[in-house]
Scaffold this motif. Sequence first.
Motif, PDB file in Angstrom:
ATOM      1  N   HIS A   1      36.739  45.983  36.592  1.00  0.00           N
ATOM      2  CA  HIS A   1      35.449  46.660  36.501  1.00  0.00           C
ATOM      3  C   HIS A   1      35.133  47.491  37.737  1.00  0.00           C
ATOM      4  CE1 HIS A   1      34.237  43.399  33.415  1.00  0.00           C
ATOM      5  NE2 HIS A   1      34.742  44.445  32.826  1.00  0.00           N
TER       6      HIS A   1
ATOM      7  N   ILE B   1      35.230  36.214  31.185  1.00  0.00           N
ATOM      8  CA  ILE B   1      34.339  36.415  32.329  1.00  0.00           C
ATOM      9  C   ILE B   1      32.996  35.773  32.027  1.00  0.00           C
ATOM     10  CG2 ILE B   1      33.198  38.106  33.803  1.00  0.00           C
ATOM     11  CD1 ILE B   1      35.377  40.109  32.978  1.00  0.00           C
TER      12      ILE B   1
ATOM     13  N   TRP C   1      29.486  36.013  33.660  1.00  0.00           N
ATOM     14  CA  TRP C   1      28.701  36.725  34.655  1.00  0.00           C
ATOM     15  C   TRP C   1      27.618  35.830  35.236  1.00  0.00           C
ATOM     16  CZ3 TRP C   1      31.021  41.099  35.717  1.00  0.00           C
ATOM     17  CH2 TRP C   1      31.708  41.796  34.711  1.00  0.00           C
TER      18      TRP C   1
ATOM     19  N   ASP D   1      31.461  33.651  38.035  1.00  0.00           N
ATOM     20  CA  ASP D   1      30.721  34.235  39.144  1.00  0.00           C
ATOM     21  C   ASP D   1      29.440  33.444  39.382  1.00  0.00           C
ATOM     22  OD1 ASP D   1      29.726  35.932  41.089  1.00  0.00           O
ATOM     23  OD2 ASP D   1      28.952  37.397  39.656  1.00  0.00           O
TER      24      ASP D   1
ATOM     25  N   VAL E   1      41.462  37.764  29.337  1.00  0.00           N
ATOM     26  CA  VAL E   1      40.641  37.422  30.501  1.00  0.00           C
ATOM     27  C   VAL E   1      39.207  37.156  30.054  1.00  0.00           C
ATOM     28  CG1 VAL E   1      39.780  38.210  32.739  1.00  0.00           C
ATOM     29  CG2 VAL E   1      42.099  38.832  31.997  1.00  0.00           C
TER      30      VAL E   1
ATOM     31  N   VAL F   1      36.518  40.236  43.303  1.00  0.00           N
ATOM     32  CA  VAL F   1      36.538  39.696  41.944  1.00  0.00           C
ATOM     33  C   VAL F   1      36.315  40.806  40.924  1.00  0.00           C
ATOM     34  CG1 VAL F   1      35.352  38.158  40.331  1.00  0.00           C
ATOM     35  CG2 VAL F   1      35.885  37.369  42.630  1.00  0.00           C
ATOM     36  N   GLU F   2      35.442  41.754  41.212  1.00  0.00           N
ATOM     37  CA  GLU F   2      35.212  42.867  40.288  1.00  0.00           C
ATOM     38  C   GLU F   2      36.481  43.703  40.106  1.00  0.00           C
ATOM     39  OE1 GLU F   2      31.903  44.843  42.030  1.00  0.00           O
ATOM     40  OE2 GLU F   2      30.431  43.422  41.212  1.00  0.00           O
TER      41      GLU F   2
ATOM     42  N   GLN G   1      38.709  41.879  37.795  1.00  0.00           N
ATOM     43  CA  GLN G   1      38.211  41.991  36.424  1.00  0.00           C
ATOM     44  C   GLN G   1      38.545  43.337  35.791  1.00  0.00           C
ATOM     45  OE1 GLN G   1      34.059  41.468  37.139  1.00  0.00           O
ATOM     46  NE2 GLN G   1      34.146  39.233  37.218  1.00  0.00           N
TER      47      GLN G   1
ATOM     48  N   GLY H   1      32.547  33.146  27.280  1.00  0.00           N
ATOM     49  CA  GLY H   1      33.672  33.467  28.145  1.00  0.00           C
ATOM     50  C   GLY H   1      34.994  32.925  27.652  1.00  0.00           C
TER      51      GLY H   1
ATOM     52  N   GLN I   1      42.464  42.800  28.286  1.00  0.00           N
ATOM     53  CA  GLN I   1      41.072  42.368  28.410  1.00  0.00           C
ATOM     54  C   GLN I   1      40.787  41.133  27.568  1.00  0.00           C
ATOM     55  OE1 GLN I   1      38.985  45.928  27.337  1.00  0.00           O
ATOM     56  NE2 GLN I   1      39.225  46.875  29.364  1.00  0.00           N
TER      57      GLN I   1
ATOM     58  N   LEU J   1      37.105  33.909  34.810  1.00  0.00           N
ATOM     59  CA  LEU J   1      36.441  34.262  36.063  1.00  0.00           C
ATOM     60  C   LEU J   1      34.990  33.806  35.994  1.00  0.00           C
ATOM     61  CD1 LEU J   1      37.964  37.802  36.090  1.00  0.00           C
ATOM     62  CD2 LEU J   1      38.349  36.189  37.933  1.00  0.00           C
TER      63      LEU J   1
END
Length: 283
Positions: free
Chosen positions: A54, A82, A84, A156, A80, A48-49, A52, A145, A77, A154
């Motif tokens: 990252h 995210i 966290w 997590d 997308v 997944v990172e 992303q 997000g 970016q 995404l």
Amino acid sequence: MTQEAVRVRGLRKRYGDVTAVDGVDLGIRHGEVFGILGPNGAGKSTTVEILQGHRSRDAGEVSVLGEDPGRANRRWQSRVGIVWQDESAPAELTVAETVRHFARYYPKPRDPDEVIALVGLAEKAGSRTKALSGGQRRRLDVALGVIGAPELLLLDEPTTGFDPAARRQFWSLIRDLADEGTTIILTTHYLDEAEALADRLAVIAAGRVVAEGEPASLAGRAQDRATVHWAEPDGSPHSTETDTPTRTVAELSARFDGEIPELRVTRPTLEDIYLRLIGQEAN
């Protein structure tokens, strides 16, 4: 637009002598909720990172929304979102101040008030982040997000630490986002969450995808033998595994002349299948 929002082929990543990701292939369609399951250390977080942007990869092809995340620019970016696992909202700002502040980072953000309402925080818009409950802070993380109107979100481990009521409320929010057409990638250790939310699942173990499919049919789940449970007249429990549960129930119904005490028909749960796939069969 291609059919797949995410396409991964032969993805590999090593940390010294340890192979974290060992030839992962994935295809995630636009607009679907895709769950990634796996034990700690299986490689799902690294995967997944990389999606992303990252974390770098050692080998393989990765396309996310038509671009390589390892070389993507700020425009990509902004497409997308995210969420966290750790909270990211400033503690001293109010909900409204936080969402409006983050909206300035995006070229075409959603309306902050609309997003605050979407995540169910309209009544808390004037409250400081530090005064929110854990579930409310997680909703604020989701607001951050999605404020940039992402095409891909995404998540997590989004409900770690939630109580059951907060988790169900969060699930409703994710379904709303999916209904809007957002592609969602979800990593979670909660198998009931994966079953409730995901259109399809991938199970990663030892750096490889060991199964992929819909929750109801993952790894042949729908074709597994059923178990018929019932109680005899003396109250003793009985069960039998069968490929023809309807016939078994009919035979029991004739023997009991109608109602079958404590009748249940079950098939392997997603947890049963998951444990089998990762090599940790339940005793």
